[in-house]
Design a protein around this motif. Structure first.
Motif, PDB file in Angstrom:
ATOM      1  N   PRO A 100       0.960  -1.217  -0.069  1.00 36.10           N
ATOM      2  CA  PRO A 100       0.081   0.122  -0.101  1.00 36.10           C
ATOM      3  C   PRO A 100       0.819   1.341   0.160  1.00 36.10           C
ATOM      4  CG  PRO A 100      -0.795  -1.616   1.746  1.00 36.10           C
ATOM      5  CD  PRO A 100       0.437  -1.995   1.135  1.00 36.10           C
ATOM      6  N   GLN A 246      -9.100 -14.068   9.958  1.00 33.41           N
ATOM      7  CA  GLN A 246      -9.325 -12.705   9.320  1.00 33.41           C
ATOM      8  C   GLN A 246      -8.394 -11.970   9.355  1.00 33.41           C
ATOM      9  OE1 GLN A 246     -12.692 -10.297  10.539  1.00 33.41           O
ATOM     10  NE2 GLN A 246     -12.723  -9.272   8.678  1.00 33.41           N
TER      11      GLN A 246
ATOM     12  N   TYR B  13     -18.958  -6.881  14.331  1.00 34.98           N
ATOM     13  CA  TYR B  13     -17.962  -7.948  13.982  1.00 34.98           C
ATOM     14  C   TYR B  13     -18.721  -9.202  14.322  1.00 34.98           C
ATOM     15  CZ  TYR B  13     -16.701  -8.831  18.830  1.00 34.98           C
ATOM     16  OH  TYR B  13     -17.064  -9.518  20.274  1.00 34.98           O
ATOM     17  N   PHE B  38     -10.536  -2.640  15.458  1.00 39.11           N
ATOM     18  CA  PHE B  38      -9.028  -2.196  15.536  1.00 39.11           C
ATOM     19  C   PHE B  38      -9.175  -0.621  15.543  1.00 39.11           C
ATOM     20  CE2 PHE B  38      -8.596  -5.868  12.783  1.00 39.11           C
ATOM     21  CZ  PHE B  38      -7.725  -6.604  13.558  1.00 39.11           C
ATOM     22  N   LYS B 117      -5.431  -1.338  12.091  1.00 38.93           N
ATOM     23  CA  LYS B 117      -4.641  -1.860  10.761  1.00 38.93           C
ATOM     24  C   LYS B 117      -5.299  -2.310   9.588  1.00 38.93           C
ATOM     25  CE  LYS B 117      -4.455  -6.855  11.392  1.00 38.93           C
ATOM     26  NZ  LYS B 117      -3.534  -8.236  11.462  1.00 38.93           N
ATOM     27  N   GLN B 118      -6.794  -2.455  10.074  1.00 36.39           N
ATOM     28  CA  GLN B 118      -7.613  -3.143   8.957  1.00 36.39           C
ATOM     29  C   GLN B 118      -9.284  -2.736   9.231  1.00 36.39           C
ATOM     30  OE1 GLN B 118      -6.467  -7.135   8.312  1.00 36.39           O
ATOM     31  NE2 GLN B 118      -8.443  -7.828   7.535  1.00 36.39           N
ATOM     32  N   ILE B 120     -12.753  -4.058   8.995  1.00 36.81           N
ATOM     33  CA  ILE B 120     -13.481  -5.617   8.895  1.00 36.81           C
ATOM     34  C   ILE B 120     -14.358  -5.605   7.821  1.00 36.81           C
ATOM     35  CG2 ILE B 120     -12.573  -6.437  11.108  1.00 36.81           C
ATOM     36  CD1 ILE B 120     -15.777  -5.923  11.977  1.00 36.81           C
ATOM     37  N   ASP B 121     -14.692  -4.571   6.903  1.00 35.27           N
ATOM     38  CA  ASP B 121     -15.759  -4.664   5.876  1.00 35.27           C
ATOM     39  C   ASP B 121     -14.861  -4.958   4.678  1.00 35.27           C
ATOM     40  OD1 ASP B 121     -14.651  -2.016   6.102  1.00 35.27           O
ATOM     41  OD2 ASP B 121     -16.672  -1.089   5.760  1.00 35.27           O
ATOM     42  N   GLY B 122     -13.913  -4.095   4.193  1.00 38.75           N
ATOM     43  CA  GLY B 122     -13.272  -4.198   3.191  1.00 38.75           C
ATOM     44  C   GLY B 122     -12.115  -5.014   3.264  1.00 38.75           C
ATOM     45  N   ASP B 123     -11.440  -5.062   4.331  1.00 38.73           N
ATOM     46  CA  ASP B 123     -10.393  -6.059   4.606  1.00 38.73           C
ATOM     47  C   ASP B 123      -9.214  -5.637   3.629  1.00 38.73           C
ATOM     48  OD1 ASP B 123     -11.197  -7.734   7.068  1.00 38.73           O
ATOM     49  OD2 ASP B 123     -12.125  -9.126   5.464  1.00 38.73           O
ATOM     50  N   ASN B 124      -9.037  -4.420   3.627  1.00 41.79           N
ATOM     51  CA  ASN B 124      -8.044  -3.883   2.845  1.00 41.79           C
ATOM     52  C   ASN B 124      -6.647  -3.867   3.576  1.00 41.79           C
ATOM     53  OD1 ASN B 124      -8.502  -3.171   0.010  1.00 41.79           O
ATOM     54  ND2 ASN B 124     -10.214  -2.010   1.267  1.00 41.79           N
ATOM     55  N   ALA B 126      -4.668  -1.314   4.652  1.00 46.46           N
ATOM     56  CA  ALA B 126      -3.925  -0.553   3.457  1.00 46.46           C
ATOM     57  C   ALA B 126      -3.963   1.208   3.893  1.00 46.46           C
ATOM     58  CB  ALA B 126      -4.693  -0.428   1.897  1.00 46.46           C
ATOM     59  N   THR B 141       3.350  -0.495  11.266  1.00 44.63           N
ATOM     60  CA  THR B 141       1.895  -1.227  11.162  1.00 44.63           C
ATOM     61  C   THR B 141       1.924  -2.368  12.110  1.00 44.63           C
ATOM     62  OG1 THR B 141       2.848  -2.525   9.458  1.00 44.63           O
ATOM     63  CG2 THR B 141       1.630  -0.724   8.899  1.00 44.63           C
ATOM     64  N   PHE B 142       0.712  -2.809  12.454  1.00 49.45           N
ATOM     65  CA  PHE B 142       0.245  -3.948  13.312  1.00 49.45           C
ATOM     66  C   PHE B 142       0.732  -4.109  14.584  1.00 49.45           C
ATOM     67  CE2 PHE B 142       1.740  -6.057   8.694  1.00 49.45           C
ATOM     68  CZ  PHE B 142       0.796  -5.217   8.037  1.00 49.45           C
ATOM     69  N   LEU B 178      -4.375  -6.499  17.076  1.00 54.02           N
ATOM     70  CA  LEU B 178      -5.526  -6.926  18.284  1.00 54.02           C
ATOM     71  C   LEU B 178      -4.922  -6.992  19.516  1.00 54.02           C
ATOM     72  CD1 LEU B 178      -6.766  -9.986  16.304  1.00 54.02           C
ATOM     73  CD2 LEU B 178      -7.992  -7.952  17.023  1.00 54.02           C
ATOM     74  N   ARG B 179      -3.548  -7.135  19.725  1.00 51.32           N
ATOM     75  CA  ARG B 179      -2.849  -7.369  21.118  1.00 51.32           C
ATOM     76  C   ARG B 179      -2.126  -6.055  21.598  1.00 51.32           C
ATOM     77  NH1 ARG B 179      -3.953 -12.139  19.142  1.00 51.32           N
ATOM     78  NH2 ARG B 179      -2.456 -11.823  17.454  1.00 51.32           N
TER      79      ARG B 179
END
Ligand code: FAD
Ligand code: AMP
Lengths: 312, 249
Positions: A100, A246, B13, B38, B117-118, B120-124, B126, B141-142, B178-179
């Motif tokens: 990206p 996911q 979710y 997220f 990071k994401q 949860i609809d488009g799961d991009n 990005a 990221t992440f 998540l964590r």
């Protein structure tokens, strides 16, 4: 048409994810080059040169590239982008990080997680945790995308004899994130994304000791990789890179065995394309049974030892 | 230090998305919507930075329909100070969202942009990376751990194979995994207080950003369904089926 595939590797070995991404590249068609960025990953470049159907292997080398720092990778690829219509990377954690960034620098909307190449400009990708599939078409300009490796068959790793050249790659300008350290989970088991069999444990395990006591011998008996649900990772039973789902890893082995996992939408998103799914759960109504080919309603505490014995 | 937190209104979710029969998208009518999980984690992290005395102001920004005000109110109830809603009836691509957020960052000059990071609809997964690129800022990221000290931040990232620690100079974009933390529930008094916090209403045109899609969605379909499975009687039955019927062991 020219396609550039950015290789996924560990510094010395070309990962299968790259071969699978090359398969997507072949479906798009045209000349296919591979770019190996790393910190002197010449063995990887040599391996890439042997892959059938590769025209040319380009290399770019620096310490930051060795750690796949996104800024450095984007800066390295950018000067090469003019020569390509399509730039692909497998959807690894590195690919998800730099693709990206690269796309934004090129003013391109990236196409994330391609699972099917419909035509040279049209692709299918999962959305909503895989509960819907979106067919998207690029409306001109370049295509920058990540490819979900589990959705493609690997191309042959041999049969090619491409040339290897150092690329005229760009260098990061010093404002990039700096690598400090890493904690790599070492394991002799197969890699989760590439394993033929995956055994995953969930919250039912109750502790890290129990998780490893139950899952590790079973995995070793089956030659399997170990996965986990988010609940198991959150609770510290398993390391973060075991998470299937996911927002974790996507796997599609021949056999997936879910033990003490309820089957939340988010977990299913990461494993429902497995060939055969087995669920062991003591709750007969657990949603995991709706997608399991073989469901065993049982307490894992008795079922797993029995399974170990039955497997001999 | 000012922290900007982009928050998206998405399908809750817990709800399983259903594809519309005409294949134009996912049916969101009468579906429960919530803040992207997220993004809740990102808001929580920002609030913790404020509680530690590191952050001084938290601005929550959303691009979405009028109802996305509720999403911003949730962020305000968790502890954000004010909101910006860029009203938009389409769901722009990450590139357009990143351009809008860049424009907001231009006006607000945050030291840190903390986001999910994401979505949860488009799961991009990005937008954060793209925003960092457009701003020419470093990205981490992440993130599962964030430590801000002075002009830089140390970020532990969840990557394939384990964890990676990066050091970024500020300003930077950090995306939450998540964590990173466990988001709080807003208390009733804080929900009441949030009603009085300001939300600036804007449009994409106010920022001169073109949100037109660059990718054409030809159709949205249901994934292939798995054939129905069976329940096996016991472990012996299971092993026999795996050997003889499925041939996978
Ligand atoms: C934004 C977001 C992203 C997420 N991403 C992911 C993801 O990537 N991957 C993921 O996995 N989850 C993800 N989740 C979490 C997901 O929603 C579930 O909470 C999680 O998958 C539940 O894990 P579990 O099945 O182990 O735990 P539970 O749902 O608690 O299930 C435990 C199961 O074990 C069974 N059990 C208990 N004891 C025994 C026993 N002795 N023998 C046999 N069975 C037993 C129970 O019947 C139950 O079905 C995400 C959630 C959110 C909000
Ligand atoms: N419409 C939006 N409004 C505000 N923030 C958004 C929007 N879309 C995406 N984001 C942010 O970008 C992150 C990643 O989204 P995505 O790249 O779409 O998966 C989200 O977690 C949000 O923090």
């Amino acid at each position: 048409m020219a396609v550039l595939v950015i290789a996924d590797h560990d510094g010395s070995v070309l990962n299968e994810t790259t071969l699978k991404t090359l398969s997507a590249a072949q479906a798009i068609g045209g000349d296919i080059d591979v770019l190996v960025v790393g910190d002197d990953a010449s063995a990887v470049a040599q391996a890439a040169a042997k892959v059938a159907g590769v025209r040319k292997v380009l290399t770019a080398s620096s310490p930051a590239l060795g750690k796949m720092v996104a800024e450095a990778v984007a800066d390295a690829v950018l000067p090469l982008a003019g020569g390509y219509d399509v730039i692909l990377s497998p959807a690894t954690s590195a690919g998800k990080n730099f693709i990206p960034r690269l796309a934004a620098r090129m003013d391109v909307s990236p196409i994330i997680d391609i699972i099917e190449v419909v035509s040279a400009d049209t692709f299918v990708r999962p959305i909503y945790a895989g509960n819907a599939l979106e067919t998207v078409q690029s409306t001109g300009g370049k295509i920058v995308a990540t490819v979900r490796p589990t959705a493609f068959k690997a191309v042959a790793a041999d049969g090619g004899s491409a040339s290897v050249e150092a690329a005229d790659a760009g260098h990061a300008d010093g404002r990039e994130a700096k690598f400090v350290s890493e904690e790599v989970v070492k394991s002799d088991r197969p890699e989760l994304g590439a394993a033929k069999i995956v055994v995953s444990g969930g919250r039912a395990m109750g502790s890290a000791e129990e998780f490893h006591r139950v899952m590790d011998p079973l995995a070793d008996k089956l030659g399997a990789a170990v996965g986990a649900s988010r609940a198991a990772v959150d609770a510290g039973y398993a390391p973060n890179d075991y998470q299937v789902g996911q927002t974790g890893k996507v796997v599609a082995p021949d056999l997936y065995i879910a033990i003490g996992i309820s089957g939340a939408i988010q977990h299913l998103a990461g494993m429902k394309d497995s060939k055969v799914i087995v669920a062991i759960n003591k709750d007969a109504d657990a949603p995991i049974f709706q997608i399991a080919d073989y469901g065993l309603v049982a307490d894992y505490k008795t079922a797993v030892p029995e399974l170990m014995t039955a497997l001999g | 230090m000012k922290v900007l937190v982009p928050v998206k209104r998405v399908i809750d979710y817990n709800v399983k998305a259903r594809v519309k029969p005409d294949q134009t998208g996912v049916d969101l009518a009468n579906v429960k919507m919530s803040m992207n999980p997220f993004d809740e984690i990102a808001v929580e992290e920002a609030v913790r930075l404020k509680e530690k005395g590191i952050a001084t102001e938290i601005v929550a920004v959303s691009i979405g329909p009028q109802q996305a005000q509720e999403t911003i109110r949730t962020a305000l109830a968790m502890g954000a100070d004010r909101g910006i809603l860029i009203v938009c009836d389409t769901d722009p691509e990450p590139l357009a969202i990143a351009k809008l957020l860049k424009a907001v960052a231009g006006e607000e000059s945050p030291n840190l942009i903390l986001m999910g990071k994401q979505a949860i609809d488009g799961d991009n997964n990005a937008t954060g990376q793209m925003l960092a690129a457009l701003l020419d800022w470093p990205q981490a990221t992440f993130a599962s751990k964030l430590e801000v000290s002075g002009e830089s931040a140390s970020v532990t990232r969840e990557v394939d194979g384990g964890l990676q620690v990066l050091e970024v100079s500020l300003p930077a974009v950090v995306t939450a995994d998540l964590r990173l933390n466990e988001p709080r529930y807003a208390s009733l008094p804080n929900i009441m207080k949030a009603k009085k916090k300001p939300i600036d209403m804007k449009t994409a045109a106010d920022y001169g950003v073109d949100v037109a899609a660059k990718l054409k969605v030809l159709k949205v379909t249901e994934p292939p369904k798995r054939g129905g499975g069976i329940k096996v009687a016991d472990v012996a039955d299971l092993v026999s089926k795996l050997k003889n019927e499925a041939g996978v062991i």
